[in-house]
Design a protein around this motif. Structure first.
Motif, short mmCIF file in Angstrom:
data_model
loop_
_atom_site.label_atom_id
_atom_site.label_comp_id
_atom_site.label_asym_id
_atom_site.label_seq_id
_atom_site.Cartn_x
_atom_site.Cartn_y
_atom_site.Cartn_z
N ILE A 46 9.19 47.36 -65.76
CA ILE A 46 7.73 47.26 -65.77
C ILE A 46 7.21 48.30 -64.79
O ILE A 46 7.57 48.29 -63.61
N LEU A 47 6.40 49.21 -65.26
CA LEU A 47 5.74 50.20 -64.42
C LEU A 47 4.50 49.54 -63.84
O LEU A 47 3.65 49.05 -64.59
N ASP A 49 1.84 50.55 -62.47
CA ASP A 49 0.55 51.13 -62.84
C ASP A 49 0.04 50.55 -64.15
O ASP A 49 -1.16 50.54 -64.40
N TYR A 50 0.94 50.10 -65.01
CA TYR A 50 0.62 49.50 -66.31
C TYR A 50 1.42 48.20 -66.45
O TYR A 50 2.36 48.12 -67.23
N PRO A 51 1.05 47.17 -65.69
CA PRO A 51 1.91 45.99 -65.59
C PRO A 51 1.94 45.09 -66.82
O PRO A 51 2.70 44.13 -66.84
N ASN A 52 1.19 45.38 -67.84
CA ASN A 52 1.21 44.52 -69.02
C ASN A 52 2.14 45.03 -70.11
O ASN A 52 2.10 44.55 -71.23
N GLN A 53 3.00 46.00 -69.78
CA GLN A 53 3.93 46.56 -70.76
C GLN A 53 5.35 46.53 -70.21
O GLN A 53 5.59 46.92 -69.09
N ARG A 55 8.95 48.17 -70.81
CA ARG A 55 9.50 49.38 -71.44
C ARG A 55 11.02 49.36 -71.35
O ARG A 55 11.58 48.77 -70.44
N HIS A 68 8.18 50.57 -59.87
CA HIS A 68 8.56 49.80 -61.04
C HIS A 68 9.58 48.73 -60.68
O HIS A 68 10.20 48.79 -59.62
N THR A 104 0.76 38.96 -66.36
CA THR A 104 -0.66 38.88 -66.06
C THR A 104 -0.87 39.06 -64.56
O THR A 104 -0.07 38.62 -63.75
N SER A 126 -6.91 50.06 -62.13
CA SER A 126 -5.90 50.95 -62.71
C SER A 126 -4.52 50.31 -62.83
O SER A 126 -3.58 50.96 -63.24
N GLY A 127 -4.36 49.04 -62.43
CA GLY A 127 -3.06 48.41 -62.53
C GLY A 127 -2.83 47.42 -61.41
O GLY A 127 -3.72 46.64 -61.08
#
Length: 138
Positions: A46-47, A49-53, A55, A68, A104, A126-127
């Motif tokens: 989980i990155l 900066d974009y915690p809802n994805q 990868r 991450h 979340t 931004s995250g």
């Protein structure tokens, strides 16, 4: 014939529901042993900066830029495999948290208590910015 096919499909679905969605170990291992405990072998991340994805980690050597958390995606959510990795900024007064079970971000003003696994930090537009490298796993 349709009854047999339906029964087999149901057994397959039930069997898959108890196994991780991705695996870093051999296919013959039991489900708990397929959950990565070593962050260098964790198949997902989980990155922040974009915690809802969630990868998939690219093992080609490129790596991940930014803060991450590596781990394994299961049908019970994301199971972290260690602390926060990478480079980036930390917030000084982390009272918000990122729930790794459902990805979340919760603010302290909601009045809820976090449940493990989670990361304390600061929610932002931004995250999410962690307060430290610690992942609360229990």
């Amino acid at each position: 014939m349709k009854t047999i096919a339906t029964s087999l499909a149901l057994l397959l679905v039930l069997g898959c529901a108890s196994a991780p969605m991705t695996s870093s170990e051999s296919a013959g291992a039991s489900a708990p042993s397929r959950i990565a405990t070593n962050p260098n072998r964790a198949p997902d991340y989980i990155l922040l900066d974009y915690p809802n994805q969630i990868r998939s980690y690219d093992y080609s050597g490129v790596g991940v830029r930014g803060l991450h958390v590596r781990g394994t995606l299961t049908n019970h959510g994301f199971i972290p495999a260690g602390e926060i990795q990478g480079n980036g900024s930390f917030c000084a007064d982390g009272k918000d948290w990122l729930s790794l079970a459902d990805l979340t971000v919760h603010t302290a003003s909601e009045g809820k208590n976090p449940t493990a696994p989670y990361i304390l930090g600061c929610a932002s537009a931004s995250g999410f910015q962690p307060a430290s490298r610690t992942v609360v796993a229990q």
